[in-house]
Design a protein around this motif. Structure first.
Motif, mmCIF file in Angstrom:
data_model
loop_
_atom_site.group_PDB
_atom_site.id
_atom_site.type_symbol
_atom_site.label_atom_id
_atom_site.label_comp_id
_atom_site.label_asym_id
_atom_site.label_seq_id
_atom_site.Cartn_x
_atom_site.Cartn_y
_atom_site.Cartn_z
ATOM 1 N N LEU A 28 103.849 -26.320 28.467
ATOM 2 C CA LEU A 28 102.679 -27.206 28.345
ATOM 3 C C LEU A 28 103.076 -28.615 27.918
ATOM 4 N N ARG A 29 104.326 -28.976 28.109
ATOM 5 C CA ARG A 29 104.790 -30.299 27.689
ATOM 6 C C ARG A 29 103.942 -31.423 28.291
ATOM 7 N N HIS A 30 103.482 -31.245 29.542
ATOM 8 C CA HIS A 30 102.679 -32.283 30.193
ATOM 9 C C HIS A 30 101.348 -32.505 29.480
ATOM 10 N N ARG A 31 100.830 -31.468 28.814
ATOM 11 C CA ARG A 31 99.569 -31.617 28.089
ATOM 12 C C ARG A 31 99.766 -32.345 26.761
ATOM 13 N N GLY A 32 100.985 -32.304 26.238
ATOM 14 C CA GLY A 32 101.253 -32.910 24.942
ATOM 15 C C GLY A 32 102.659 -33.457 24.859
ATOM 16 N N PRO A 33 102.905 -34.632 25.434
ATOM 17 C CA PRO A 33 104.266 -35.170 25.446
ATOM 18 C C PRO A 33 104.688 -35.832 24.140
ATOM 19 N N ASP A 34 103.760 -35.970 23.169
ATOM 20 C CA ASP A 34 104.063 -36.752 21.966
ATOM 21 C C ASP A 34 104.650 -35.929 20.825
ATOM 22 N N GLY A 35 104.806 -34.629 21.016
ATOM 23 C CA GLY A 35 105.407 -33.835 19.947
ATOM 24 C C GLY A 35 105.004 -32.375 20.033
ATOM 25 N N ALA A 36 105.749 -31.544 19.292
ATOM 26 C CA ALA A 36 105.482 -30.110 19.255
ATOM 27 C C ALA A 36 105.500 -29.633 17.815
ATOM 28 N N GLY A 37 104.750 -28.570 17.525
ATOM 29 C CA GLY A 37 104.730 -27.987 16.195
ATOM 30 C C GLY A 37 104.495 -26.495 16.276
ATOM 31 N N TYR A 38 104.950 -25.767 15.236
ATOM 32 C CA TYR A 38 104.860 -24.309 15.246
ATOM 33 C C TYR A 38 104.506 -23.802 13.855
ATOM 34 N N HIS A 39 103.806 -22.664 13.839
ATOM 35 C CA HIS A 39 103.528 -21.949 12.593
ATOM 36 C C HIS A 39 103.813 -20.480 12.851
ATOM 37 N N GLU A 40 104.634 -19.867 12.011
ATOM 38 C CA GLU A 40 105.029 -18.473 12.208
ATOM 39 C C GLU A 40 104.948 -17.720 10.885
ATOM 40 N N GLU A 41 104.361 -16.536 10.952
ATOM 41 C CA GLU A 41 104.293 -15.642 9.800
ATOM 42 C C GLU A 41 104.106 -14.232 10.336
ATOM 43 N N PRO A 42 104.203 -13.214 9.495
ATOM 44 C CA PRO A 42 104.060 -11.841 10.000
ATOM 45 C C PRO A 42 102.774 -11.639 10.804
#
Length: 644
Positions: A28-42
């Motif tokens: 989905l880089r084309h939808r959001g070229p200005d940066g990426a972020g992630y949240h991970e937990e169980p």
């Protein structure tokens, strides 16, 4: 504007695979070229691709509350976030950013699922509340922003803004849904809640899913629940209706001018986009950038657009475009993730690319035809319904139907002589008659193109049934509203808004349609028929508002569609079309009768019929089969190649 992805594993204490999450987000880089972020937990992983529009420094996602208990990944804009912020601050909430995303977090903690009724904007989001152990997936009222989801064979579920992101998961099968194939051939799109793939669903507009972390991982996903529905009855004519609509539109346009990046507007030269541009130019403190694209051989809207631009002092950009529709058909799957049959997507992509060179956000006039009754088919439907009430059903089903069968097609004759379709529609009941006016490939021709195995696999599926169900929800004495209501729940999200979202996001442009503000939609649909359609001319009240904003020539001009004429290309390049439709991808699928496909090409090439729309949809489907390599095993009772 952004792209969101997520993995949710009820009953699991393991953290979802980070590699899967990142692969989905990268798609989905084309939808959001200005940066990426992630949240991970169980049990949970959220991903986000950002196109920064509001609060450029403080709006990064996924975003959490101050205590970290609630997390959101959000795609869209909440136009009333400042009003929500004031209300929530008065209730004791403390904000850390100026982002509209944070307003959703606090709205959830204050009102729970009831927050959805308070959000004015376009959105699709995933919100995780650790204390409650719940994941909320929600989509805006009209379906401006998309959200796909599936239950994974390996357990748990996944969701994303686009199909392509889900298809990066290693355990997802690409099994075609035969009913969705027929829906696409009939309507030109696959209507929600289905996608072209059997295992992947679309969250319908105005719906949400509430999932619990304690549910068994193998338990079926709950059914989506509606929080919004369009009006099903007409209200009394409001006093000063034009003034009231004018104020609503000004407010909607003002809200959608919210931006920390360059903003402009599409300008087609018609009433809808012209009204939006006029209001935006009036409100904006700086000259508004406007964008028009013209195509040789098509109805050229540039002269009227130039009139509007000059009248309102916009910084106008107009270009001439050209399109190779045979090659463009091959690219549709990459943009839409599934077959998409509206060929105006090709020029729409071109004008989005032009606008993106100058701005990051563009206003559009989308929705005016559905909300204020601009389509010619609404006039035909109301006239047909009036005739139906005069003729007994038995007479329509016998005499009128017989006359329709006997009447010649006369495809090349003047419109007033081409009565076969009109007679056929009159012989049917209201819902089936309206379905025929929106159907791209009528049932008899569509089924004739399919192989015997494909016809068997459909097991009586009927694309018209959803129209009968929707229209039955409306006041039976309001045929115009019935037709609008059906379109609001089918054609608008399935075709128009899908087209705008995917083509604009393909070039990282955000598009905002002020005419689809839920308050404007509720007001417009609830108007008495005479304020929308009168004397054979639609959008009556909108035209009254536009009367003081647009040049008279624009108001009196006939409606034009934003599309090139594709039939000539298919005629002059018939050998290419024949080779593709009779080629390996289509024949190996076992879905079609080759002889009937070739016959369609030949009839069009020889001028015996105009099969432009059918050929475009079939070329699009061929491109999908060739590029996406869907899984066809087990779809048909037996794979066959017919008519070779």
């Amino acid at each position: 504007m952004c792209g969101i992805v997520g993995l949710f594993s009820p009953g699991s204490r393991a953290v979802p695979a980070g590699a899967d999450l990142r692969r989905m987000a990268d798609a989905l880089r084309h939808r959001g070229p200005d940066g990426a972020g992630y949240h991970e937990e169980p049990g949970l992983g959220l991903g986000h691709r950002r196109l920064a529009i509001v609060d450029l420094s403080g709006g990064a996602q996924p975003m959490t509350t101050a205590d970290g208990a609630v997390v959101i990944s959000f795609n869209g804009e909440i136009y009333n976030h400042l009003a929500l912020r004031r209300e929530l601050e008065a209730a004791g909430h403390r904000f850390r950013t100026h982002s509209d995303t944070e307003a959703i977090l606090h709205a959830w903690t204050q009102w729970g699922v009831g927050c959805l009724d308070r959000l004015a904007g376009m959105f699709a989001f995933a919100l995780w509340d650790r204390a409650q152990g719940t994941l909320l997936l929600a989509r805006d009222q009209l379906g401006e922003k998309p959200l796909y989801y599936l239950q994974r064979p390996s357990g748990g579920m996944a969701f994303a803004s686009e199909l392509g992101a889900l298809l990066t998961l290693p355990d997802v099968r690409r099994r075609l849904d035969p009913s969705a194939v027929e829906d696409f051939l009939a309507l030109g799109y696959v209507p929600d809640p289905h996608s072209i793939y059997r295992d992947i669903l679309k969250l319908p507009p105005g719906h949400f899913l509430l999932l619990n972390i304690d549910a068994p991982s193998s338990a079926p996903l709950p059914a989506p629940r509606a929080y919004w529905r369009a009006p099903t009855s007409v209200r009394a004519a409001p006093e000063e209706a034009a003034a009231s609509l004018g104020e609503r539109l000004r407010g909607s346009v003002r809200d959608r001018l919210m931006s920390d990046v360059p903003l402009g507007a599409f300008l087609s030269g018609g009433v809808d986009s012209g009204t939006i541009v006029a209001l935006a130019a009036e409100i904006s403190s700086t000259p508004l950038a406007t964008f028009t694209m013209g195509f040789p051989g098509a109805s050229d809207e540039r002269p009227r657009a130039a009139q509007i631009a000059e009248a309102h002092g916009t910084q106008h950009h107009a270009e001439t475009g050209s399109a190779d529709y045979i090659e463009a058909a091959r690219r549709q799957a990459a943009i839409f993730g599934e077959p998409f049959g509206d060929h105006s997507a090709v020029p729409t992509l071109a004008v989005c690319a032009m606008a993106r060179r100058h701005v990051t956000v563009a206003l559009s006039g989308d929705g005016g035809d559905e909300v204020f009754a601009g389509y010619r088919r609404y006039r035909f439907h109301t006239l047909a319904e009036a005739v139906r009430k005069l003729l007994p059903a038995s007479l329509r089903r016998s005499a009128v139907a017989g006359l329709a069968r006997a009447y010649p097609t006369l495809a090349g004759a003047p419109r007033w002589l081409r009565a076969k379709s009109t007679l056929t529609e009159l012989s049917l009941d209201s819902a089936m008659g309206y379905y025929r006016t929106v159907c791209k490939l009528q049932d008899e021709r569509r089924r004739g193109l399919l192989s015997p195995s494909m016809r068997s696999a459909l097991s009586g599926h009927d694309p018209s049934e959803r129209f009968a169900t929707l229209m039955a929800e409306c006041d039976p004495d309001e045929p115009l509203l019935q037709a609008q209501y059906a379109d609001i729940h089918t054609y608008l999200p399935g075709d128009i808004l899908t087209k705008v979202d995917r083509t604009s996001m393909a070039v990282s442009l955000e598009v905002r349609p002020p005419l689809l503000d839920p308050g404007v939609v509720d007001f417009g649909l609830g108007l008495p028929a005479g304020l929308k359609l009168r004397g054979g001319i639609g959008k009556q009240l909108l035209r009254e508002v536009a009367g003081s904003l647009l040049p008279p020539a624009v108001l009196s001009a006939p409606k034009q569609g934003f599309a090139d004429r594709i039939g000539d290309q298919f005629r002059s390049r018939a050998p290419e079309v024949r080779a593709r439709l009779g080629g390996e991808a289509m024949m190996d699928s076992g879905l079609f009768d080759r002889a009937q496909l070739i016959r369609l090409v030949d009839e069009h090439a020889e001028g015996r019929a105009d099969h432009s729309q059918a050929l475009w949809q079939l070329l699009v489907f061929e491109g999908f089969l060739a590029s996406e390599t869907p899984d066809l095993d087990g779809i048909l009772p037996e794979r066959d190649v017919v008519g070779a």
